[in-house]
Design an enzyme around this catalytic site. Sequence first.
Site, short mmCIF file in Angstrom:
data_model
loop_
_atom_site.label_atom_id
_atom_site.label_comp_id
_atom_site.label_asym_id
_atom_site.label_seq_id
_atom_site.Cartn_x
_atom_site.Cartn_y
_atom_site.Cartn_z
N PHE A 16 5.43 80.17 126.51
CA PHE A 16 5.68 80.77 125.18
C PHE A 16 6.82 80.10 124.41
O PHE A 16 7.45 79.20 124.93
CB PHE A 16 5.76 82.29 125.22
N GLU A 17 6.96 80.47 123.18
CA GLU A 17 7.87 79.78 122.22
C GLU A 17 7.46 78.32 122.06
O GLU A 17 8.29 77.43 121.89
CB GLU A 17 9.34 79.86 122.67
N GLY A 18 6.17 78.07 122.05
CA GLY A 18 5.65 76.69 121.99
C GLY A 18 5.61 76.17 123.42
O GLY A 18 6.62 76.20 124.12
#
Lengths: 595, 245
Positions: free
Chosen positions: A404-406
């Site tokens: 997550f968060e890219g």
Amino acid sequence: MSNNKRALKGGEFLIKDVDYTQVFIPEEFTEEQKMIAESCRDFIQQRVLPNVEELDKHNLDLLIQLMKEAGEMGLLGISVPEEYGGFGQNFVTAMRALEEIGKGFSFAVAYAAHTGIGTLPILYFGNQEQKQKYLPKLATGEYIGAYALTEPEAGSDANAGKTKAVLSEDGKYYILNGTKMWITNAGIADVFIVYAKIDDDPNLSAFIVEKNTPGFKLGQEEEKMGIRGASTRQIFFEDAKVPVENLLGERNKGFKIALYILNLGRIKLAGATIGAAKGAINYSVDYAKQRKQFGTYIANFGAIKHKLAEMVIRTFVTESLTYRASQNIEDEEEALKQEGMDKDRAAIEAIRQFAIEASIAKVFGSEALDYVVDEAVQIHGGMGYSAEMPVERAYRDSRINRIFEGTNEINRLVIVGELLKRGMKGEYDLLTPAKEVAKELMAIPDFGKGSEDYFEKKHKLVKNFKKAILMVAGAALQKFGQAFQEEEEIIMNVADMLMLTYATESTLLRVEKLSKMYDPEKLAIYKDILDVFSFDTAWKMYKIGVDTINAFAKGDEQQAMLMGIKRFTKVDPVNTKDARRRIANKLIDDGFYNF
Amino acid sequence: MKILVLISNVPDTTTKVKFKDNKFDTTGVQWIINPWDELALTRALELKKESNGKIEKVAVAMVAEKSAEPTIRKALAMGADEAYRIDTTAKDSYSTAAELAEALKDKDFDLIMAGLESSDYNGLSVGAMLAELLGINSVSAVSGLEFDGEKFIVKRDIEGGYEKLTVQTPFVAVVQKGIAIVPLIPNMRGIMMAKRKPIHVIPAKGVEPLIEMVEFELPKPKPPVKLVETAEELINLLHNEAKVI
């Protein structure tokens, strides 16, 4: 903190050197920052850790209760300005708090989602009415926030989202339709930041959506590998009526908000990984000192010491680079404000400026943590595989950080892509240094006796790492031109080289600064950390460099570059075995991470 | 009503104690409020909160050099209103109590709370000595403290049970386990306000200690532990190996 002491622009570390006086190190936290960290630590110890098992059973009432308690303590409002009921603390302080909260397993995820991506879009992009309405409630925990960007078919390619918004006939509402997934805090949140495209807009717009909005529905709790105690659900919009005044920022400009928030989320994630890693190290050393095999404690075995030391090194390095970048962001924000920029805009611009470092911190921190929790399980042996042990949970909880968060792959693309973009835009000159390295490659190597000073030698090593990057990336760019972006394997490699170089430099600057604060006896262990990490990095840089060169170069050019990479990654021998033993021995002696 | 809590600056309880030249080696040591004192302060702050303004002030006092101020600041962050620091290194129980008595004699506190013992030198005597030097009552082994709006009600552990008593103010309460369950964690507001609260620095009188520390010795490492799985095995071992039953 500091007044207008901008060291470098984001990404500029590749071509410019920094003095140790220009970086912030964790040993410089103020008394107040330490006290805030202690309160966070005590809150996690007293209230969260005894409850993690129950939280993992999707006990959302308990999660809400703990979030409210954190709110009562003021921990949800650390970054929110005082005028909106928060405590207006600076960026580094919020990072330090998050580090401690990072020891709290799923609770840390709920906390980070609320205080970061759930609250800050309103703080930085909301209008006065929106801020007045929502921020005081978010700062105290009366409302819990969530952030809804990802869709079933739009993950990394976030702007491809299909959620639609159209204006109602009376012009009072946007009618939203679509599905969002993997929404952290969905089951406990009161307010959601939701992205949708208005009519046929090419880009997203952002909306503040309250949970009691007609047409807004929650899915079931997702059954996940880890962070089971954080609520994760799909959310559905079926002709959901969102008041027009809840459009956040400008129409069609939501993607910019999303990108900004992602940059912010990335460095924050790194902060949380530091705490989680220290937690896993503490569990591991504790176990290694109790568990006996072959008549002795397993902490006495070299194989275990190697692991413990490496866990410490990677954590120490993550900490060095994350707080360095955090202070850069804080200083940039201050400088922009002093130049007259509006404070919200300054915060946005500061984080944008250090997007490369934020991605580096995210990738490095999440991969360091994955290493740490993996070896933590290994040190625990069979017990590490038992759900009774905290390291089993730490192992599962860690894995999401690389996604997550890219994803870390997207972040690696960002690291290289952003750097090249800034070079093209002329924000700094990458070309001249790259040409100089190419020239140096053709010249006769300098066999002159270099400095014998410990730190000067390390600085030279880092400088050579930078040359290695300029050589490899410069040649690859020349070879592929526009098609470079199709060469993702090479981009991943260049990103790794950039990351390792930034990590080594940050650790070097920290240890050099410590050399002015500590006596040689106390400093020795930090030099060990730097020695091992920089030595390992040199060999990694060599291997990555060779792989990259072989992927595109041929003939004389290939030969010249292969010799170049050897020269630029040349490193003095280090007895890493003994250095690691000393690091492990300190950890074992202290009984907890105390570096 | 005014409460004063005596606090002392001690090494974190997880500190690995080392000696250098027969002195405690403070390198790398984290300092905290003595855990008993922290619980005493927690209870004092709870009482103040519940008292509807009748307890108007909770102060803390410490005999310590300036380097201990972060610990005092933490007490202020927990909610104490002000602090007194008697500016000298604490040497022994008597000189500490005497310095406190001198500094506090005109401060008219109704209740002075002291933790049972400090976790560094475990002298167990400052509270009682201070009461004696101030010529006021002292109650020991206090495991509970209430305030009914006018007077303090003290709960004391006694053999096989407990007793409750009221005590004429001013008095010293030496508090122990049970006084509060968990120490109060400073909240953000408390931390922010702590820097604006006063720490009154009082020059020391230079009272000479009556005790001189002659030598320290670390406990011997623990002998290996044998984990016993069943009761039968335990009985067998106690009978045949240890020969105690």
